[in-house]
Write a protein that holds these residues in place. Sequence first.
Motif, PDB file in Angstrom:
ATOM      1  N   GLY A 159      14.050   9.065   2.204  1.00 33.94           N
ATOM      2  CA  GLY A 159      12.849   9.670   2.771  1.00 33.94           C
ATOM      3  C   GLY A 159      11.608   8.853   2.480  1.00 33.94           C
ATOM      4  N   VAL A 160      11.503   8.353   1.252  1.00 31.77           N
ATOM      5  CA  VAL A 160      10.359   7.518   0.871  1.00 31.77           C
ATOM      6  C   VAL A 160      10.327   6.245   1.712  1.00 31.77           C
ATOM      7  CG1 VAL A 160       9.399   6.098  -0.986  1.00 31.77           C
ATOM      8  CG2 VAL A 160      10.185   8.428  -1.470  1.00 31.77           C
ATOM      9  N   LYS A 161      11.471   5.619   1.898  1.00 30.80           N
ATOM     10  CA  LYS A 161      11.533   4.374   2.676  1.00 30.80           C
ATOM     11  C   LYS A 161      11.098   4.600   4.117  1.00 30.80           C
ATOM     12  CE  LYS A 161      14.668   0.657   4.052  1.00 30.80           C
ATOM     13  NZ  LYS A 161      16.063   0.138   3.985  1.00 30.80           N
ATOM     14  N   THR A 162      11.551   5.700   4.714  1.00 30.80           N
ATOM     15  CA  THR A 162      11.178   6.002   6.097  1.00 30.80           C
ATOM     16  C   THR A 162       9.670   6.159   6.234  1.00 30.80           C
ATOM     17  OG1 THR A 162      13.299   7.089   6.558  1.00 30.80           O
ATOM     18  CG2 THR A 162      11.440   7.672   7.971  1.00 30.80           C
ATOM     19  N   LEU A 163       9.065   6.899   5.311  1.00 22.72           N
ATOM     20  CA  LEU A 163       7.618   7.111   5.379  1.00 22.72           C
ATOM     21  C   LEU A 163       6.860   5.821   5.081  1.00 22.72           C
ATOM     22  CD1 LEU A 163       5.204   8.946   5.755  1.00 22.72           C
ATOM     23  CD2 LEU A 163       5.427   9.653   3.353  1.00 22.72           C
ATOM     24  N   ALA A 164       7.322   5.041   4.116  1.00 19.94           N
ATOM     25  CA  ALA A 164       6.642   3.793   3.762  1.00 19.94           C
ATOM     26  C   ALA A 164       6.592   2.834   4.947  1.00 19.94           C
ATOM     27  CB  ALA A 164       7.338   3.129   2.574  1.00 19.94           C
ATOM     28  N   GLU A 165       7.671   2.771   5.703  1.00 12.80           N
ATOM     29  CA  GLU A 165       7.699   1.886   6.866  1.00 12.80           C
ATOM     30  C   GLU A 165       6.681   2.326   7.910  1.00 12.80           C
ATOM     31  OE1 GLU A 165      11.763   1.994   8.037  1.00 12.80           O
ATOM     32  OE2 GLU A 165      12.422   0.578   6.488  1.00 12.80           O
ATOM     33  N   TRP A 166       6.512   3.639   8.063  1.00 14.10           N
ATOM     34  CA  TRP A 166       5.521   4.143   9.019  1.00 14.10           C
ATOM     35  C   TRP A 166       4.109   3.845   8.520  1.00 14.10           C
ATOM     36  CZ3 TRP A 166       1.522   7.692   9.194  1.00 14.10           C
ATOM     37  CH2 TRP A 166       1.102   8.095  10.471  1.00 14.10           C
ATOM     38  N   LEU A 167       3.865   4.050   7.233  1.00 11.56           N
ATOM     39  CA  LEU A 167       2.536   3.807   6.667  1.00 11.56           C
ATOM     40  C   LEU A 167       2.164   2.325   6.703  1.00 11.56           C
ATOM     41  CD1 LEU A 167       2.682   6.144   3.527  1.00 11.56           C
ATOM     42  CD2 LEU A 167       1.351   6.523   5.613  1.00 11.56           C
ATOM     43  N   ARG A 168       3.155   1.455   6.596  1.00 12.57           N
ATOM     44  CA  ARG A 168       2.879   0.014   6.572  1.00 12.57           C
ATOM     45  C   ARG A 168       2.180  -0.440   7.853  1.00 12.57           C
ATOM     46  NH1 ARG A 168       7.394  -1.282   5.050  1.00 12.57           N
ATOM     47  NH2 ARG A 168       6.899  -1.497   2.841  1.00 12.57           N
TER      48      ARG A 168
ATOM     49  N   ARG B  75      -0.027   1.166   9.354  1.00  9.83           N
ATOM     50  CA  ARG B  75      -1.349   1.797   9.419  1.00  9.83           C
ATOM     51  C   ARG B  75      -2.195   1.420   8.209  1.00  9.83           C
ATOM     52  NH1 ARG B  75       2.544   3.789  11.974  1.00  9.83           N
ATOM     53  NH2 ARG B  75       2.242   4.873  13.961  1.00  9.83           N
ATOM     54  N   ARG B  76      -1.993   0.209   7.712  1.00 11.32           N
ATOM     55  CA  ARG B  76      -2.711  -0.240   6.521  1.00 11.32           C
ATOM     56  C   ARG B  76      -4.216  -0.252   6.716  1.00 11.32           C
ATOM     57  NH1 ARG B  76      -0.054  -2.664   2.399  1.00 11.32           N
ATOM     58  NH2 ARG B  76      -1.955  -2.020   1.318  1.00 11.32           N
ATOM     59  N   CYS B  77      -4.668  -0.375   7.961  1.00  9.52           N
ATOM     60  CA  CYS B  77      -6.105  -0.479   8.216  1.00  9.52           C
ATOM     61  C   CYS B  77      -6.853   0.801   7.850  1.00  9.52           C
ATOM     62  CB  CYS B  77      -6.372  -0.839   9.673  1.00  9.52           C
ATOM     63  SG  CYS B  77      -5.740   0.364  10.855  1.00  9.52           S
ATOM     64  N   ILE B  78      -6.156   1.940   7.764  1.00  7.30           N
ATOM     65  CA  ILE B  78      -6.836   3.196   7.435  1.00  7.30           C
ATOM     66  C   ILE B  78      -6.465   3.698   6.043  1.00  7.30           C
ATOM     67  CG2 ILE B  78      -7.004   3.884   9.858  1.00  7.30           C
ATOM     68  CD1 ILE B  78      -4.664   5.813   9.356  1.00  7.30           C
ATOM     69  N   LEU B  79      -5.677   2.910   5.297  1.00 10.68           N
ATOM     70  CA  LEU B  79      -5.207   3.344   3.985  1.00 10.68           C
ATOM     71  C   LEU B  79      -5.879   2.550   2.870  1.00 10.68           C
ATOM     72  CD1 LEU B  79      -1.383   3.514   4.770  1.00 10.68           C
ATOM     73  CD2 LEU B  79      -2.979   5.438   4.663  1.00 10.68           C
ATOM     74  N   ARG B  80      -5.826   3.091   1.673  1.00  7.51           N
ATOM     75  CA  ARG B  80      -6.330   2.371   0.506  1.00  7.51           C
ATOM     76  C   ARG B  80      -5.577   1.059   0.348  1.00  7.51           C
ATOM     77  NH1 ARG B  80      -6.582   6.404  -4.592  1.00  7.51           N
ATOM     78  NH2 ARG B  80      -6.681   4.348  -5.581  1.00  7.51           N
ATOM     79  N   THR B  81      -6.318   0.021   0.018  1.00  5.78           N
ATOM     80  CA  THR B  81      -5.700  -1.298  -0.107  1.00  5.78           C
ATOM     81  C   THR B  81      -5.147  -1.564  -1.503  1.00  5.78           C
ATOM     82  OG1 THR B  81      -7.864  -2.260  -0.634  1.00  5.78           O
ATOM     83  CG2 THR B  81      -7.175  -2.273   1.684  1.00  5.78           C
ATOM     84  N   ASP B  82      -5.507  -0.698  -2.479  1.00  8.21           N
ATOM     85  CA  ASP B  82      -5.037  -0.926  -3.847  1.00  8.21           C
ATOM     86  C   ASP B  82      -3.693  -0.263  -4.123  1.00  8.21           C
ATOM     87  OD1 ASP B  82      -6.336   1.552  -3.550  1.00  8.21           O
ATOM     88  OD2 ASP B  82      -6.637   1.726  -5.715  1.00  8.21           O
ATOM     89  N   LEU B  83      -3.156   0.469  -3.146  1.00 10.31           N
ATOM     90  CA  LEU B  83      -1.857   1.116  -3.297  1.00 10.31           C
ATOM     91  C   LEU B  83      -0.942   0.675  -2.157  1.00 10.31           C
ATOM     92  CD1 LEU B  83      -2.973   4.760  -4.186  1.00 10.31           C
ATOM     93  CD2 LEU B  83      -2.150   3.006  -5.758  1.00 10.31           C
ATOM     94  N   THR B  84       0.273   0.301  -2.498  1.00 10.21           N
ATOM     95  CA  THR B  84       1.214  -0.154  -1.477  1.00 10.21           C
ATOM     96  C   THR B  84       1.728   1.035  -0.667  1.00 10.21           C
ATOM     97  OG1 THR B  84       3.173   0.115  -2.882  1.00 10.21           O
ATOM     98  CG2 THR B  84       1.969  -1.995  -3.027  1.00 10.21           C
ATOM     99  N   PRO B  85       2.245   0.780   0.541  1.00  8.38           N
ATOM    100  CA  PRO B  85       2.849   1.870   1.320  1.00  8.38           C
ATOM    101  C   PRO B  85       3.969   2.569   0.565  1.00  8.38           C
ATOM    102  CG  PRO B  85       2.503  -0.046   2.707  1.00  8.38           C
ATOM    103  CD  PRO B  85       2.199  -0.480   1.305  1.00  8.38           C
ATOM    104  N   GLU B  86       4.718   1.815  -0.249  1.00  9.13           N
ATOM    105  CA  GLU B  86       5.812   2.410  -1.015  1.00  9.13           C
ATOM    106  C   GLU B  86       5.291   3.411  -2.046  1.00  9.13           C
ATOM    107  OE1 GLU B  86       7.202  -1.048   1.015  1.00  9.13           O
ATOM    108  OE2 GLU B  86       5.510  -0.831  -0.371  1.00  9.13           O
ATOM    109  N   ILE B  87       4.194   3.053  -2.725  1.00 11.91           N
ATOM    110  CA  ILE B  87       3.611   3.962  -3.715  1.00 11.91           C
ATOM    111  C   ILE B  87       3.054   5.204  -3.032  1.00 11.91           C
ATOM    112  CG2 ILE B  87       1.699   4.251  -5.347  1.00 11.91           C
ATOM    113  CD1 ILE B  87       2.122   1.364  -6.204  1.00 11.91           C
ATOM    114  N   LEU B  88       2.351   5.014  -1.925  1.00 12.00           N
ATOM    115  CA  LEU B  88       1.784   6.149  -1.202  1.00 12.00           C
ATOM    116  C   LEU B  88       2.890   7.082  -0.700  1.00 12.00           C
ATOM    117  CD1 LEU B  88      -0.986   4.305   0.828  1.00 12.00           C
ATOM    118  CD2 LEU B  88      -1.345   5.951  -1.022  1.00 12.00           C
ATOM    119  N   ALA B  89       3.955   6.507  -0.170  1.00  8.55           N
ATOM    120  CA  ALA B  89       5.062   7.319   0.334  1.00  8.55           C
ATOM    121  C   ALA B  89       5.741   8.081  -0.799  1.00  8.55           C
ATOM    122  CB  ALA B  89       6.071   6.429   1.054  1.00  8.55           C
ATOM    123  N   GLU B  90       5.941   7.415  -1.933  1.00  3.37           N
ATOM    124  CA  GLU B  90       6.541   8.060  -3.101  1.00  3.37           C
ATOM    125  C   GLU B  90       5.686   9.232  -3.564  1.00  3.37           C
ATOM    126  OE1 GLU B  90       9.095   8.872  -6.171  1.00  3.37           O
ATOM    127  OE2 GLU B  90       9.417   7.069  -4.977  1.00  3.37           O
TER     128      GLU B  90
END
Length: 213
Positions: free
Chosen positions: A135-144, A146-161
């Motif tokens: 589940g985390v991997k699926t969400l991380a791939e989607w968030l990756r 959309r990096r332009c609207i996300l915090r740059t100090d946290l990776t998509p994997e951390i945010l998804a977790e």
Amino acid sequence: MTREFPLTARGVARLQTLTDTAASLFLDQGYGAVSLDMLIARAGGSRRNIYQHFGGKEGLFIEVVTRLCEEQGQPLRDLDIEGDEIGEALTAFGHKVLEIVLQPRTLALHRLMIAEGQRFPALSQAILRSGHEAGVKTLAEWLRNRRCILRTDLTPEILAEQFVSLLITGPQLRALVGRESLPLSSAEIARLVRETVSAFLHGALKGGKSPDA
């Protein structure tokens, strides 16, 4: 599985009955409480067949849990996160994830992972990979994407977790110890998802301001 010869259609059906029955018994009672005699009494067959096909109880358990991992993981791998607006997408994703992880069979597999972790560490890790981590991997791939609207100090994997853990930890633990009446109502699932999405996107501080703002 140790079998090295083809099975007839009847043999395949018998083997399926055996593994299905074993899955139900292992999920319900755990590895230690299930004996081969108990399994044979319910599914038929013989000790000779079990040893011939699986090498014994341990081999059968490994085969069954491997199949259960595939069964659990497929819906999570197939999740299609719809929409581009992050709040709506997380809401849809959250609904699907809660419905999957709170299913009785998924909860039983989670209990099995905890109970047999020391005896079968590789299997417990496989359960973790096919469930939570899928589940985390699926969400991380989607968030990756959309990096332009996300915090740059946290990776998509951390945010998804963080999102998945925030969403499922409470309901899952309460369900595992019997404090959550299942199945949850649609209204209760909607509330849990709505609160999780809000906390994830805006934080716990008033106005959603960061400590450094």
